[in-house]
Design an enzyme around this catalytic site. Structure first.
Site, PDB file in Angstrom:
ATOM      1  N   PRO A  56      34.601  26.190  80.804  1.00 19.73           N
ATOM      2  CA  PRO A  56      34.002  26.735  79.587  1.00 19.73           C
ATOM      3  C   PRO A  56      34.555  26.137  78.305  1.00 19.73           C
ATOM      4  O   PRO A  56      35.757  25.887  78.191  1.00 19.73           O
ATOM      5  CB  PRO A  56      34.316  28.235  79.659  1.00 19.73           C
ATOM      6  CG  PRO A  56      35.441  28.353  80.617  1.00 19.73           C
ATOM      7  CD  PRO A  56      35.260  27.225  81.601  1.00 19.73           C
ATOM      8  N   ASN A  57      33.649  25.933  77.373  1.00 18.72           N
ATOM      9  CA  ASN A  57      33.924  25.482  75.998  1.00 18.72           C
ATOM     10  C   ASN A  57      34.296  24.000  75.908  1.00 18.72           C
ATOM     11  O   ASN A  57      34.411  23.474  74.810  1.00 18.72           O
ATOM     12  CB  ASN A  57      35.015  26.342  75.337  1.00 18.72           C
ATOM     13  CG  ASN A  57      34.633  27.804  75.286  1.00 18.72           C
ATOM     14  OD1 ASN A  57      33.541  28.130  74.824  1.00 18.72           O
ATOM     15  ND2 ASN A  57      35.480  28.686  75.785  1.00 18.72           N
ATOM     16  N   ARG A 112      35.624  21.319  68.565  1.00 16.08           N
ATOM     17  CA  ARG A 112      36.348  22.556  68.842  1.00 16.08           C
ATOM     18  C   ARG A 112      37.847  22.376  68.548  1.00 16.08           C
ATOM     19  O   ARG A 112      38.491  21.525  69.179  1.00 16.08           O
ATOM     20  CB  ARG A 112      36.161  22.874  70.327  1.00 16.08           C
ATOM     21  CG  ARG A 112      37.006  23.981  70.855  1.00 16.08           C
ATOM     22  CD  ARG A 112      37.023  23.986  72.378  1.00 16.08           C
ATOM     23  NE  ARG A 112      37.766  25.132  72.846  1.00 16.08           N
ATOM     24  CZ  ARG A 112      38.287  25.246  74.055  1.00 16.08           C
ATOM     25  NH1 ARG A 112      38.112  24.276  74.935  1.00 16.08           N
ATOM     26  NH2 ARG A 112      38.952  26.313  74.384  1.00 16.08           N
ATOM     27  N   TYR A 151      42.812  20.002  70.310  1.00 19.69           N
ATOM     28  CA  TYR A 151      42.192  19.212  71.382  1.00 19.69           C
ATOM     29  C   TYR A 151      41.832  17.786  70.968  1.00 19.69           C
ATOM     30  O   TYR A 151      41.403  17.000  71.810  1.00 19.69           O
ATOM     31  CB  TYR A 151      40.938  19.927  71.905  1.00 19.69           C
ATOM     32  CG  TYR A 151      41.254  21.280  72.503  1.00 19.69           C
ATOM     33  CD1 TYR A 151      42.029  21.391  73.655  1.00 19.69           C
ATOM     34  CD2 TYR A 151      40.808  22.451  71.894  1.00 19.69           C
ATOM     35  CE1 TYR A 151      42.338  22.620  74.195  1.00 19.69           C
ATOM     36  CE2 TYR A 151      41.112  23.701  72.434  1.00 19.69           C
ATOM     37  CZ  TYR A 151      41.881  23.777  73.579  1.00 19.69           C
ATOM     38  OH  TYR A 151      42.182  24.998  74.114  1.00 19.69           O
ATOM     39  N   ASN A 153      39.538  20.776  85.031  1.00 15.60           N
ATOM     40  CA  ASN A 153      39.994  21.456  83.821  1.00 15.60           C
ATOM     41  C   ASN A 153      39.145  22.716  83.718  1.00 15.60           C
ATOM     42  O   ASN A 153      37.993  22.671  83.257  1.00 15.60           O
ATOM     43  CB  ASN A 153      39.829  20.581  82.581  1.00 15.60           C
ATOM     44  CG  ASN A 153      40.406  21.276  81.345  1.00 15.60           C
ATOM     45  OD1 ASN A 153      40.719  22.470  81.376  1.00 15.60           O
ATOM     46  ND2 ASN A 153      40.549  20.539  80.259  1.00 15.60           N
ATOM     47  N   ALA A 183      39.703  28.266  80.048  1.00 14.29           N
ATOM     48  CA  ALA A 183      40.327  29.592  80.033  1.00 14.29           C
ATOM     49  C   ALA A 183      40.292  30.285  81.400  1.00 14.29           C
ATOM     50  O   ALA A 183      41.097  31.196  81.654  1.00 14.29           O
ATOM     51  CB  ALA A 183      39.661  30.467  78.983  1.00 14.29           C
ATOM     52  N   GLU A 187      44.821  19.966  88.754  1.00  9.29           N
ATOM     53  CA  GLU A 187      44.573  20.774  87.550  1.00  9.29           C
ATOM     54  C   GLU A 187      44.950  19.953  86.318  1.00  9.29           C
ATOM     55  O   GLU A 187      46.036  19.369  86.264  1.00  9.29           O
ATOM     56  CB  GLU A 187      45.441  22.034  87.622  1.00  9.29           C
ATOM     57  CG  GLU A 187      45.354  22.924  86.405  1.00  9.29           C
ATOM     58  CD  GLU A 187      46.282  24.144  86.517  1.00  9.29           C
ATOM     59  OE1 GLU A 187      46.835  24.418  87.612  1.00  9.29           O
ATOM     60  OE2 GLU A 187      46.462  24.811  85.488  1.00  9.29           O
ATOM     61  N   HIS A 220      44.959  19.864  81.916  1.00  6.09           N
ATOM     62  CA  HIS A 220      44.747  20.477  80.597  1.00  6.09           C
ATOM     63  C   HIS A 220      45.021  19.433  79.535  1.00  6.09           C
ATOM     64  O   HIS A 220      46.045  18.725  79.596  1.00  6.09           O
ATOM     65  CB  HIS A 220      45.662  21.692  80.398  1.00  6.09           C
ATOM     66  CG  HIS A 220      45.406  22.748  81.410  1.00  6.09           C
ATOM     67  ND1 HIS A 220      44.278  23.534  81.368  1.00  6.09           N
ATOM     68  CD2 HIS A 220      46.098  23.106  82.515  1.00  6.09           C
ATOM     69  CE1 HIS A 220      44.299  24.348  82.419  1.00  6.09           C
ATOM     70  NE2 HIS A 220      45.385  24.108  83.128  1.00  6.09           N
ATOM     71  N   ARG A 225      51.904  26.803  74.004  1.00  7.67           N
ATOM     72  CA  ARG A 225      50.920  27.582  73.243  1.00  7.67           C
ATOM     73  C   ARG A 225      51.146  29.082  73.470  1.00  7.67           C
ATOM     74  O   ARG A 225      52.232  29.497  73.798  1.00  7.67           O
ATOM     75  CB  ARG A 225      49.508  27.108  73.612  1.00  7.67           C
ATOM     76  CG  ARG A 225      49.286  25.629  73.272  1.00  7.67           C
ATOM     77  CD  ARG A 225      47.887  25.161  73.618  1.00  7.67           C
ATOM     78  NE  ARG A 225      46.875  25.892  72.866  1.00  7.67           N
ATOM     79  CZ  ARG A 225      45.578  25.897  73.158  1.00  7.67           C
ATOM     80  NH1 ARG A 225      45.138  25.182  74.196  1.00  7.67           N
ATOM     81  NH2 ARG A 225      44.718  26.586  72.426  1.00  7.67           N
TER      82      ARG A 225
HETATM   83  C1  DQA Z   1      42.554  23.897  78.169  1.00  9.55           C
HETATM   84  C2  DQA Z   1      43.639  24.935  77.904  1.00  9.55           C
HETATM   85  C3  DQA Z   1      43.096  26.344  78.113  1.00  9.55           C
HETATM   86  O1  DQA Z   1      44.115  27.296  77.836  1.00  9.55           O
HETATM   87  C4  DQA Z   1      41.927  26.592  77.184  1.00  9.55           C
HETATM   88  O2  DQA Z   1      41.381  27.873  77.419  1.00  9.55           O
HETATM   89  C5  DQA Z   1      40.892  25.549  77.264  1.00  9.55           C
HETATM   90  C6  DQA Z   1      41.303  24.147  77.331  1.00  9.55           C
HETATM   91  C7  DQA Z   1      43.048  22.467  77.850  1.00  9.55           C
HETATM   92  O3  DQA Z   1      42.420  21.537  78.309  1.00  9.55           O
HETATM   93  O4  DQA Z   1      44.041  22.302  77.126  1.00  9.55           O
HETATM   94  O5  DQA Z   1      39.707  25.813  77.204  1.00  9.55           O
HETATM   95  O6  DQA Z   1      42.219  23.932  79.543  1.00  9.55           O
END
Ligand code: DQA
Length: 149
Positions: free
Chosen positions: A10-11, A18, A23, A77, A80, A101, A103, A110
């Site tokens: 998501p996102n 964003r 990011y 990735n 959240a 995994e 990020h 954070r």
């Molecule tokens: C994320 C880190 C997560 O905590 C966050 O909710 C994201 C992006 C990252 O790539 O740093 O959506 O996965």
């Protein structure tokens, strides 16, 4: 050709606009390009996807794990959902294909709610905090694990 599934949660479709201070300015298309370049270096096909829906991510993981899928590794990735989803943990555990995994940000530097991952214990490896380059690192790591045909 063996395939690496790169799955974004998501996102992440909003990358570039964003929270650029967290990011960066690279878009998801830039990430996809970097993944294809990394795949090419290892003669791996890259299947690159993004979904804002937990169930769609789970379905994609199941699909990757199915016999004959051709998928030899997954880069995930989960955004959240990393910090909330027992269902994604279970999906990763349910397949024999290794999942890495990723990020973009260093989640451990954070907010405290980002320090816990439901996914890490089910994953083959973790790449955190290297921005877009982390995806290529994950593909390199998977390629190093994948036995030659
Ligand atoms: C994320 C880190 C997560 O905590 C966050 O909710 C994201 C992006 C990252 O790539 O740093 O959506 O996965």
């Amino acid at each position: 050709m063996a395939t690496v599934l790169v799955l974004n949660g998501p996102n992440l479709n909003l990358l570039g606009s964003r929270e650029p201070q967290v990011y960066g300015r690279a878009t998801l298309q830039d990430v996809e390009r970097a993944c294809h370049e990394a795949g090419k270096r290892h003669a791996l096909e890259v299947d690159f996807r993004q979904s804002n829906h937990e169930g769609a991510l789970i379905d994609a993981i199941h699909e990757a794990g199915r016999a004959g899928s051709g998928v030899t590794g997954v880069v995930l990735n989960a955004g959240a959902y990393t910090h909330t989803s027992v269902a994604l943990h279970d999906a990763i555990k349910a397949i024999a294909v290794p999942v890495v995994e990723v990020h973009l940000s260093n989640v451990h530097a954070r907010e405290p709610f980002r320090h816990h991952s439901y996914l890490s214990p089910a994953c083959a490896g973790i790449v955190v905090g290297f921005g877009v380059a982390g995806y290529a690192m994950a593909i390199d790591g998977l390629a190093a694990r994948t036995p030659p045909p």
